[in-house]
Design an enzyme around this catalytic site. Structure first.
Site, PDB file in Angstrom:
ATOM      1  N   LYS A  13       0.827  -1.218   0.000  1.00 47.81           N
ATOM      2  CA  LYS A  13       0.000   0.000   0.000  1.00 47.81           C
ATOM      3  C   LYS A  13       0.859   1.264   0.000  1.00 47.81           C
ATOM      4  O   LYS A  13       0.608   2.183  -0.770  1.00 47.81           O
ATOM      5  CB  LYS A  13      -0.915   0.038   1.244  1.00 47.81           C
ATOM      6  CG  LYS A  13      -1.889  -1.107   1.353  1.00 47.81           C
ATOM      7  CD  LYS A  13      -2.841  -0.894   2.520  1.00 47.81           C
ATOM      8  CE  LYS A  13      -2.172  -0.872   3.871  1.00 47.81           C
ATOM      9  NZ  LYS A  13      -1.605  -2.171   4.298  1.00 47.81           N
ATOM     10  N   ARG A  88      -9.407   1.929   9.109  1.00 45.88           N
ATOM     11  CA  ARG A  88      -9.041   0.569   9.497  1.00 45.88           C
ATOM     12  C   ARG A  88     -10.238  -0.159  10.116  1.00 45.88           C
ATOM     13  O   ARG A  88     -10.145  -1.345  10.404  1.00 45.88           O
ATOM     14  CB  ARG A  88      -7.982   0.604  10.593  1.00 45.88           C
ATOM     15  CG  ARG A  88      -6.551   0.879  10.171  1.00 45.88           C
ATOM     16  CD  ARG A  88      -5.905  -0.331   9.572  1.00 45.88           C
ATOM     17  NE  ARG A  88      -4.602  -0.712  10.057  1.00 45.88           N
ATOM     18  CZ  ARG A  88      -3.453  -0.152   9.754  1.00 45.88           C
ATOM     19  NH1 ARG A  88      -3.405   0.939   9.029  1.00 45.88           N
ATOM     20  NH2 ARG A  88      -2.335  -0.673  10.190  1.00 45.88           N
ATOM     21  N   ARG A 157      11.053  -2.787  11.947  1.00 42.10           N
ATOM     22  CA  ARG A 157      10.110  -2.123  12.855  1.00 42.10           C
ATOM     23  C   ARG A 157       9.742  -3.075  13.980  1.00 42.10           C
ATOM     24  O   ARG A 157       9.618  -4.281  13.745  1.00 42.10           O
ATOM     25  CB  ARG A 157       8.830  -1.763  12.089  1.00 42.10           C
ATOM     26  CG  ARG A 157       8.926  -0.484  11.314  1.00 42.10           C
ATOM     27  CD  ARG A 157       7.810  -0.283  10.309  1.00 42.10           C
ATOM     28  NE  ARG A 157       6.471  -0.667  10.723  1.00 42.10           N
ATOM     29  CZ  ARG A 157       5.394  -0.577   9.940  1.00 42.10           C
ATOM     30  NH1 ARG A 157       5.500  -0.099   8.716  1.00 42.10           N
ATOM     31  NH2 ARG A 157       4.212  -0.946  10.376  1.00 42.10           N
TER      32      ARG A 157
HETATM   33  P1  AMP Z   1       0.715   0.757   9.279  1.00 44.85           P
HETATM   34  O1  AMP Z   1       2.042   1.356   9.017  1.00 44.85           O
HETATM   35  O2  AMP Z   1      -0.387   1.350   8.463  1.00 44.85           O
HETATM   36  O3  AMP Z   1       0.726  -0.755   9.236  1.00 44.85           O
HETATM   37  O4  AMP Z   1       0.348   1.139  10.800  1.00 44.85           O
HETATM   38  C1  AMP Z   1       1.177   0.747  11.869  1.00 44.85           C
HETATM   39  C2  AMP Z   1       0.359   0.734  13.147  1.00 44.85           C
HETATM   40  O5  AMP Z   1      -0.141   2.042  13.420  1.00 44.85           O
HETATM   41  C3  AMP Z   1      -0.877  -0.157  13.129  1.00 44.85           C
HETATM   42  O6  AMP Z   1      -0.582  -1.508  13.417  1.00 44.85           O
HETATM   43  C4  AMP Z   1      -1.724   0.484  14.222  1.00 44.85           C
HETATM   44  O7  AMP Z   1      -1.234   0.164  15.520  1.00 44.85           O
HETATM   45  C5  AMP Z   1      -1.442   1.974  13.979  1.00 44.85           C
HETATM   46  N1  AMP Z   1      -2.404   2.559  13.016  1.00 44.85           N
HETATM   47  C6  AMP Z   1      -2.114   3.068  11.784  1.00 44.85           C
HETATM   48  N2  AMP Z   1      -3.227   3.516  11.192  1.00 44.85           N
HETATM   49  C7  AMP Z   1      -4.241   3.262  12.050  1.00 44.85           C
HETATM   50  C8  AMP Z   1      -5.641   3.486  12.008  1.00 44.85           C
HETATM   51  N3  AMP Z   1      -6.249   4.024  10.949  1.00 44.85           N
HETATM   52  N4  AMP Z   1      -6.387   3.094  13.089  1.00 44.85           N
HETATM   53  C9  AMP Z   1      -5.817   2.526  14.167  1.00 44.85           C
HETATM   54  N5  AMP Z   1      -4.499   2.308  14.281  1.00 44.85           N
HETATM   55  C10 AMP Z   1      -3.707   2.660  13.226  1.00 44.85           C
END
Ligand code: AMP
Length: 217
Positions: A13, A88, A157
């Site tokens: 993404k 999400r 990460r």
């Molecule tokens: P990502 O890089 O999009 O995988 O996001 C990393 C982490 O950030 C996720 O596993 C959640 O803990 C948090 N996070 C990111 N976007 C959201 C969202 N829209 N709602 C809730 N938590 C989020």
């Protein structure tokens, strides 16, 4: 262009959203990147979010909706935006519909990649601790352990470690996957095969957007 990209962690993404945003000259708004920046800067949001993120859980909807509402009202988002990582949950999607009532979404892309492939991709993902650029562990550009863009250090990460990945994928199935039906029901969903090279997937993304645009004219 106002669009969002859905897909499992590691589906590509961020990469596809970044390329598309550059081409369309609109901001790429990644809530994960925004939260990671807050963690790096040690802001109150970052302190609150870190533990939740490391565990692979979701930051509460009301916090995320506030962040995205503010970001979409910044001047650079007036011409359009590409959301990555938000919504999400169905609650976040409903909040987004309210925030963007005057300028609704054009399309929702779903990058489809099976679980075993994303687990493999995430295991070799390295993210620069300075600028957030994502690399593969075997990328020659980071062979000396340094990010060529900013001099930072590409690392795994905390939430890309296997325990957190399992939790994040489970949360995707329970909380985020229902958005596929949600947006299909609204006639906004375009599913795209996310397997193959970055260029191959990007060509599919562009073809889908071209097709939708020509159907609208
Ligand atoms: P990502 O890089 O999009 O995988 O996001 C990393 C982490 O950030 C996720 O596993 C959640 O803990 C948090 N996070 C990111 N976007 C959201 C969202 N829209 N709602 C809730 N938590 C989020």
């Amino acid at each position: 262009m106002r669009m969002l990209i859905l897909g499992r962690q590691g589906a590509g993404k961020g990469t596809q959203a970044g390329r598309l945003a550059e081409l369309a000259a609109v901001p790429h708004i990644s809530t994960g990147d925004m939260l990671r920046a807050a963690v790096r800067e040690g802001t109150p949001l970052g302190q609150r979010a870190k533990q939740i993120m490391d565990a692979g859980d979701l930051v509460p909807d009301e916090v995320m909706v506030g962040i995205v509402d503010d970001r979409l009202h910044e001047p650079d988002a007036a011409r359009g935006w590409i959301l990555d990582g938000f919504p999400r949950t169905v609650g976040q999607a409903e909040a987004l519909a309210e925030i963007t009532a005057a300028t609704p979404l054009d399309v929702v892309l779903e990058l489809v990649v099976p679980n075993d492939v994303v687990i493999e991709r995430i295991s070799i993902r390295r993210t620069c601790d300075g600028c957030g650029t994502v690399y593969s562990a075997d990328d020659a550009a980071i062979a000396d352990g340094t990010c060529p863009k900013c001099g930072g250090t590409p690392r795994q990460r905390d939430d890309d470690r296997p325990e957190a990945v399992a939790r994040r994928l489970a949360v995707y199935e329970s909380d985020t996957a229902p958005l596929v039906d949600h947006y299909a029901g609204l006639g906004l969903l375009e599913a795209i095969d996310g397997l193959g090279t970055t260029d191959e997937v990007f060509d599919r993304v562009l073809a889908v957007i071209d097709d939708r645009t020509s159907r609208r004219i």
